[in-house]
Design an enzyme around this catalytic site. Sequence first.
Site, PDB file in Angstrom:
ATOM      1  N   ASP A 164       0.863  -1.185   0.000  1.00  0.00           N
ATOM      2  CA  ASP A 164       0.000   0.000   0.000  1.00  0.00           C
ATOM      3  C   ASP A 164       0.896   1.231   0.000  1.00  0.00           C
ATOM      4  OD1 ASP A 164      -2.100   1.741   0.184  1.00  0.00           O
ATOM      5  OD2 ASP A 164      -2.746   1.135   2.184  1.00  0.00           O
TER       6      ASP A 164
ATOM      7  N   ASP B 299      -2.706   2.491  -6.138  1.00  0.00           N
ATOM      8  CA  ASP B 299      -1.661   2.529  -5.110  1.00  0.00           C
ATOM      9  C   ASP B 299      -1.555   1.285  -4.237  1.00  0.00           C
ATOM     10  OD1 ASP B 299      -4.115   2.951  -3.953  1.00  0.00           O
ATOM     11  OD2 ASP B 299      -3.420   4.465  -2.529  1.00  0.00           O
ATOM     12  N   GLU B 300      -2.223   0.220  -4.598  1.00  0.00           N
ATOM     13  CA  GLU B 300      -2.103  -0.992  -3.785  1.00  0.00           C
ATOM     14  C   GLU B 300      -2.413  -2.245  -4.577  1.00  0.00           C
ATOM     15  OE1 GLU B 300      -5.130  -1.771  -0.743  1.00  0.00           O
ATOM     16  OE2 GLU B 300      -6.252  -0.042  -1.486  1.00  0.00           O
TER      17      GLU B 300
END
Length: 354
Positions: free
Chosen positions: A9, A99-100
Amino acid sequence: MNRIILHYDMDCFYASIETRDNPRYKNHPMVVAGGVVTTANYEARKYGIHSAMSTFEAKKLCPNLMIVFPNKEKYFKESQIIHNLVLKITHKIEFIALDEGYIDITEVIKKFSSKEKFAKTFRERIFKHTGLTCSVGIGVNKISAKIASDINKPFGQYIFNSEEEFVEYMKEKKIRKLQGVGEKFEKLLNKDNIFLVKDVHKFSLKELTKRYGKARGELLYLYSRGIDYSPVEYDKPTHSVGAENTYSFSLNTEEEINKKLQEVFETAYRRLKEKNFLTKTISIKVRYEDRVTINKAKTISIAIYDRDKLFEYVQEIFNEIEEKSSIKLLGVTFKNLVEFSMRQLSFKDEFNSK
């Protein structure tokens, strides 16, 4: 074979990119926002500022707050750099946002002396190539990896080596900590004297599903015990075509949900046509405000490309989902693709062409 799953993350992704590119934001409360906060850096969070909050409210909490208008194109390009770095490790990856993502490292980890070493190397490699930090969690499944990645933020790591370790760590945590438990559900559980994760353990699966419905009851029973068999759903290139959108505001009304579902479908369908494919599997993805994600799909016997028919299937699948509020992400994906030129006409197609 026991699985080993990693969840990464990126830390305050949008805000971190802006700070890297403009050092004057460093150590200063800052948000990336239009009318609504998309990302708040850690300095801003100290004032109680969070995503989905209006900039008006945020400014009241922190009068000297710096506000940066979102540059989605820049964030997307940065995400692609990260994705390409991760894909050099393995293709067993499920990217769930810019983003993850989840990575099945069951085989990859054998090349490293320890899980700790792999996690450290992963974080440092991302930072070396992007100047951005990420937090990493490793577990025996997706739920334990996800919880682990949040424990030592920012730029930290945590590892659960077994379901037992996860259960021991979680038992004294507030029930809201359990993935899938949002504010409304938490209040309902509190009325039944369920305040901590360990409070769920005194109920059987039958009791929980009777009280809270099949989906939520099963989620409570399994996740509180660290049980999660869901696979890392990765697709090889060209094996799927789709689109998804994340929304700053939660979608709640039938009108806005239908509009956004239509929009994401049109994007996915355009990509299907551009690549000259037909499809046999239609899949939709829904993520809620509390981060719970639902994936549902329908597979048909004959590959098709008819726009209206495909949208009918999308609506049909979506209607099977129980909860239709507080939606933060919608996605439509076409799988089981067949190249148009190689397709065998069905009897119905033969008949209609005459």
